[in-house]
Write an enzyme that holds these catalytic residues in place. Structure first.
Site, PDB file in Angstrom:
ATOM      1  N   ARG A  46     -10.979  -4.167  16.454  1.00  0.00           N
ATOM      2  CA  ARG A  46     -11.086  -4.974  17.674  1.00  0.00           C
ATOM      3  C   ARG A  46     -11.077  -4.131  18.945  1.00  0.00           C
ATOM      4  O   ARG A  46     -11.443  -4.603  20.001  1.00  0.00           O
ATOM      5  CB  ARG A  46      -9.993  -6.044  17.715  1.00  0.00           C
ATOM      6  CG  ARG A  46      -8.603  -5.527  17.676  1.00  0.00           C
ATOM      7  CD  ARG A  46      -7.591  -6.648  17.892  1.00  0.00           C
ATOM      8  NE  ARG A  46      -6.265  -6.067  17.933  1.00  0.00           N
ATOM      9  CZ  ARG A  46      -5.510  -5.861  16.868  1.00  0.00           C
ATOM     10  NH1 ARG A  46      -5.950  -6.231  15.675  1.00  0.00           N
ATOM     11  NH2 ARG A  46      -4.327  -5.284  16.964  1.00  0.00           N
ATOM     12  N   LYS A 144      -4.362  -4.611  -0.841  1.00  0.00           N
ATOM     13  CA  LYS A 144      -3.182  -5.427  -1.044  1.00  0.00           C
ATOM     14  C   LYS A 144      -2.438  -5.563   0.277  1.00  0.00           C
ATOM     15  O   LYS A 144      -2.672  -4.732   1.159  1.00  0.00           O
ATOM     16  CB  LYS A 144      -2.281  -4.807  -2.105  1.00  0.00           C
ATOM     17  CG  LYS A 144      -1.659  -3.458  -1.657  1.00  0.00           C
ATOM     18  CD  LYS A 144      -0.628  -2.989  -2.612  1.00  0.00           C
ATOM     19  CE  LYS A 144       0.744  -3.420  -2.258  1.00  0.00           C
ATOM     20  NZ  LYS A 144       1.401  -2.684  -1.166  1.00  0.00           N
ATOM     21  N   HIS A 174      -4.416   0.930  -5.523  1.00  0.00           N
ATOM     22  CA  HIS A 174      -4.827   2.342  -5.554  1.00  0.00           C
ATOM     23  C   HIS A 174      -4.127   3.128  -6.658  1.00  0.00           C
ATOM     24  O   HIS A 174      -4.559   4.215  -7.010  1.00  0.00           O
ATOM     25  CB  HIS A 174      -4.637   3.006  -4.177  1.00  0.00           C
ATOM     26  CG  HIS A 174      -3.226   3.351  -3.837  1.00  0.00           C
ATOM     27  ND1 HIS A 174      -2.344   2.442  -3.314  1.00  0.00           N
ATOM     28  CD2 HIS A 174      -2.532   4.506  -3.940  1.00  0.00           C
ATOM     29  CE1 HIS A 174      -1.170   3.033  -3.111  1.00  0.00           C
ATOM     30  NE2 HIS A 174      -1.263   4.293  -3.478  1.00  0.00           N
ATOM     31  N   LYS A 178      -5.367   6.610  -9.631  1.00  0.00           N
ATOM     32  CA  LYS A 178      -4.682   7.898  -9.858  1.00  0.00           C
ATOM     33  C   LYS A 178      -5.091   8.436 -11.234  1.00  0.00           C
ATOM     34  O   LYS A 178      -5.156   7.696 -12.209  1.00  0.00           O
ATOM     35  CB  LYS A 178      -3.159   7.709  -9.775  1.00  0.00           C
ATOM     36  CG  LYS A 178      -2.695   7.365  -8.346  1.00  0.00           C
ATOM     37  CD  LYS A 178      -1.186   7.335  -8.246  1.00  0.00           C
ATOM     38  CE  LYS A 178      -0.721   6.705  -6.940  1.00  0.00           C
ATOM     39  NZ  LYS A 178      -0.536   7.646  -5.847  1.00  0.00           N
ATOM     40  N   ASP A 231       6.087  -5.680  -2.113  1.00  0.00           N
ATOM     41  CA  ASP A 231       5.265  -4.538  -1.695  1.00  0.00           C
ATOM     42  C   ASP A 231       4.850  -3.672  -2.883  1.00  0.00           C
ATOM     43  O   ASP A 231       3.719  -3.200  -2.945  1.00  0.00           O
ATOM     44  CB  ASP A 231       6.049  -3.692  -0.676  1.00  0.00           C
ATOM     45  CG  ASP A 231       5.243  -2.509  -0.150  1.00  0.00           C
ATOM     46  OD1 ASP A 231       4.066  -2.722   0.214  1.00  0.00           O
ATOM     47  OD2 ASP A 231       5.780  -1.390  -0.095  1.00  0.00           O
ATOM     48  N   HIS A 236       1.648  -2.370  -7.807  1.00  0.00           N
ATOM     49  CA  HIS A 236       1.593  -1.106  -8.549  1.00  0.00           C
ATOM     50  C   HIS A 236       2.446  -1.116  -9.830  1.00  0.00           C
ATOM     51  O   HIS A 236       1.994  -0.702 -10.883  1.00  0.00           O
ATOM     52  CB  HIS A 236       2.055   0.052  -7.659  1.00  0.00           C
ATOM     53  CG  HIS A 236       1.401   0.074  -6.312  1.00  0.00           C
ATOM     54  ND1 HIS A 236       0.075  -0.222  -6.121  1.00  0.00           N
ATOM     55  CD2 HIS A 236       1.894   0.350  -5.077  1.00  0.00           C
ATOM     56  CE1 HIS A 236      -0.229  -0.113  -4.834  1.00  0.00           C
ATOM     57  NE2 HIS A 236       0.870   0.225  -4.179  1.00  0.00           N
ATOM     58  N   LYS A 336      12.586   2.978  -1.570  1.00  0.00           N
ATOM     59  CA  LYS A 336      12.285   3.931  -0.501  1.00  0.00           C
ATOM     60  C   LYS A 336      13.541   4.727  -0.210  1.00  0.00           C
ATOM     61  O   LYS A 336      14.655   4.276  -0.479  1.00  0.00           O
ATOM     62  CB  LYS A 336      11.845   3.173   0.743  1.00  0.00           C
ATOM     63  CG  LYS A 336      10.576   2.364   0.491  1.00  0.00           C
ATOM     64  CD  LYS A 336       9.660   2.367   1.674  1.00  0.00           C
ATOM     65  CE  LYS A 336       8.385   1.608   1.423  1.00  0.00           C
ATOM     66  NZ  LYS A 336       7.260   2.417   0.964  1.00  0.00           N
TER      67      LYS A 336
HETATM   68  C1  BG6 Z   1       1.621   1.055  -0.805  1.00  0.00           C
HETATM   69  C2  BG6 Z   1       2.881   0.442  -0.257  1.00  0.00           C
HETATM   70  O1  BG6 Z   1       0.870   0.097  -1.505  1.00  0.00           O
HETATM   71  O2  BG6 Z   1       1.954   2.119  -1.689  1.00  0.00           O
HETATM   72  C3  BG6 Z   1       3.714   1.483   0.449  1.00  0.00           C
HETATM   73  O3  BG6 Z   1       2.558  -0.612   0.636  1.00  0.00           O
HETATM   74  C4  BG6 Z   1       3.962   2.673  -0.456  1.00  0.00           C
HETATM   75  O4  BG6 Z   1       4.948   0.923   0.882  1.00  0.00           O
HETATM   76  C5  BG6 Z   1       2.659   3.176  -1.070  1.00  0.00           C
HETATM   77  O5  BG6 Z   1       4.571   3.687   0.309  1.00  0.00           O
HETATM   78  C6  BG6 Z   1       2.930   4.238  -2.135  1.00  0.00           C
HETATM   79  O6  BG6 Z   1       1.728   4.838  -2.542  1.00  0.00           O
HETATM   80  P1  BG6 Z   1       1.713   6.326  -3.118  1.00  0.00           P
HETATM   81  O7  BG6 Z   1       0.311   6.526  -3.593  1.00  0.00           O
HETATM   82  O8  BG6 Z   1       2.115   7.228  -1.973  1.00  0.00           O
HETATM   83  O9  BG6 Z   1       2.711   6.360  -4.231  1.00  0.00           O
END
Ligand code: BG6
Length: 485
Positions: A46, A144, A174, A178, A231, A236, A336
């Protein structure tokens, strides 16, 4: 056979993900001649940014990214000649006209990459449809999170579905890009030796840990509404669980793989009501030290409000109710500000049925297969070996390295998004998440969230730089298990 794409439009082109991952990945694909020759890249956001300013931002993104070593001026100049910037107004009448003007004409579909806040996924899809910018060759790539519960995920999926057919929608997780995750598929289904052991007869339990040392990285607004369960686990962690637990697919095709993954999600035993207390632990980091450096607690992060009860850590004892896995706990944990950045899957086998060495005082450790995704990609199998020398029979555990190492030559370590983007271009959705998977995983997550709400389940504090609250250790120890650390 689909036509080569004529353009990729990146919504959220000035955002964090685009800067850290998407532009550097596109640059790498360009450099390796993997982008269709005539394909244009349209950054849409934007902000009123000039074309020149935008190109400089992209240059900076590449030069400061994990792909910085690939940067050179000449290649970047050619890459930049593909790029256009369009300032768009999502939800505004004629807000997509600048995008239409930036799109090249000619044959080939347009890929729309939704790298914006999740609230915009529906409005963008509907806006594209209303502006007649979608045809049967268009594809949507969606980040996501899709929704924040099953109902909102369905609404987003409906909006996407009103503009794009399901087989034109690529939902990104993602983690599936990997290398080590793809290697898990190869390990399980490219070798005969694991399958006879891959069940409740031989496997005692499974652990999946995704531990990060980073905090919420300035994303309070999003993160505090999501928390670790939504999250990380919904996406994942459950995807990793699916790949560990799924049945052999009929073939390595998108439908066959995703059919088997969704069956695992359907088989997850709901954790609801009072079961949340025994089977889940929520934690929130307090200040502490990581690698000797002081870091603030969750409630002291930028933008934080001090009343938040959002979890930055979650541990779950899950079960997959089917013939293969009945009775095998799957311990899931993510957090985290933990002690180490590590993502790994541990397949813990049952102990030997009888120890013939017990009489000479020698204990035996059960075998474990360790698949590590991060920080490095390794696969090891721990086995008992005799220690060399004249000892009577002293045994020790040795980790046998099953990692390919340089066996196939070495490729540079790639950003997972390179693979994902290339699969979109190849029109191969095998490593993307289908609508029914998303909705099944949310239904399971919703049960836990509701259970927490009803039980008034509190977050437990843990020091930054630790492995989470002590209750997480108790979750496994109650059943005679220990986290692999
Ligand atoms: C994201 C989350 O999908 O994946 C983040 O929203 C997280 O909170 C991240 O830090 C972790 O990805 P990676 O590839 O660094 O393990």
């Amino acid at each position: 056979m689909s036509l080569p794409c004529r353009a990729l439009v990146l919504f959220g082109a000035t955002g964090d993900l685009a800067r850290r991952m998407l532009w550097p990945s596109l640059y790498a694909l360009h450099k390796e001649n993997l982008l269709p020759g005539a394909m244009q890249l349209v950054g849409a956001a934007r902000h009123a940014v000039t074309q020149g300013e935008f190109i400089e931002r992209v240059r900076e993104a590449v030069r400061t990214s994990a792909n910085a070593a690939l940067y050179d001026d000449a290649t970047f100049a050619a890459f930049a000649s593909r790029i256009r910037y369009a300032a768009v107004g999502i939800g505004e009448t004629r807000g997509l006209e600048s995008l239409r003007a930036a799109l090249p004409s000619g044959p080939g579909g347009v890929i729309y990459y939704f790298s914006t806040g999740p609230d915009l996924f529906g409005p963008i899809a509907l806006g594209l449809r209303a502006a007649n910018l979608v045809d049967e060759h268009s594809r949507a790539v969606v980040e996501k999170p899709i929704g924040h519960d099953a109902a909102s995920a369905e609404a987003v999926n409906d909006a996407l579905g009103s503009a794009f057919a399901e087989n034109r929608i690529f939902r990104i997780d993602h983690y599936l890009g990997k290398e080590a995750v793809q290697n898990l598929i190869a390990l399980r289904f490219g070798n005969a030796i694991f399958e006879p052991l891959w069940n409740s007869t031989a496997i005692d339990h499974v652990q999946i840990t995704v531990a990060e040392t980073v905090g919420i990285e300035g994303r309070w607004g999003y993160y505090d509404r999501a928390g670790a369960l939504r999250d990380m686990v919904q996406s994942h962690v459950l995807q990793l669980l699916c790949l560990v637990a799924m049945e052999p697919p009929a073939a390595f095709t998108p439908s066959a793989v995703r059919n088997e993954k969704v069956k695992v999600l359907w088989s997850l035993r709901p954790i609801t009501g009072e079961h949340v207390n025994r089977n889940t632990v929520r934690g929130q980091y307090a200040g502490g030290y990581i690698d000797g450096k002081g870091v603030p607690g969750y409630l002291e992060e930028e933008g934080a409000h001090s009343e938040s009860g959002t979890e930055s850590f979650v541990a779950i004892r899950a079960e997959v109710d089917n013939w293969r896995w009945s009775g095998v706990p799957f311990y899931l944990r993510t957090g985290k500000r933990m002690k180490q950045r590590t993502s790994e899957i541990v397949i813990q086998f049952k102990p030997a049925p009888f120890n013939i060495f017990a009489g000479i005082g020698q204990g035996l450790d059960a075998n474990a297969l360790l698949i590590r995704l991060q920080p490095n990609e390794t696969i090891t199998l721990s086995l008992m070996h005799k220690k060399p020398g004249l000892n009577q029979m002293q045994l020790g555990e040795v980790a046998l390295n099953l990692s390919p190492g340089g066996a196939f030559g070495t490729d540079r370590r790639r950003i997972a998004y390179e693979r994902m983007l290339l699969d979109v271009l190849r029109d191969n959705p095998a490593l993307f998440v289908r609508r029914d998977e998303i909705e099944a995983s949310w239904r399971w997550i919703d049960g836990i969230v509701e259970g927490w709400r009803v039980a008034g389940h509190a977050v437990r504090p843990y020091s930054a730089g630790s492995w989470g609250p002590s209750e997480a250790a108790a979750l496994t120890e109650r059943h005679g298990h220990h986290w692999h650390e």
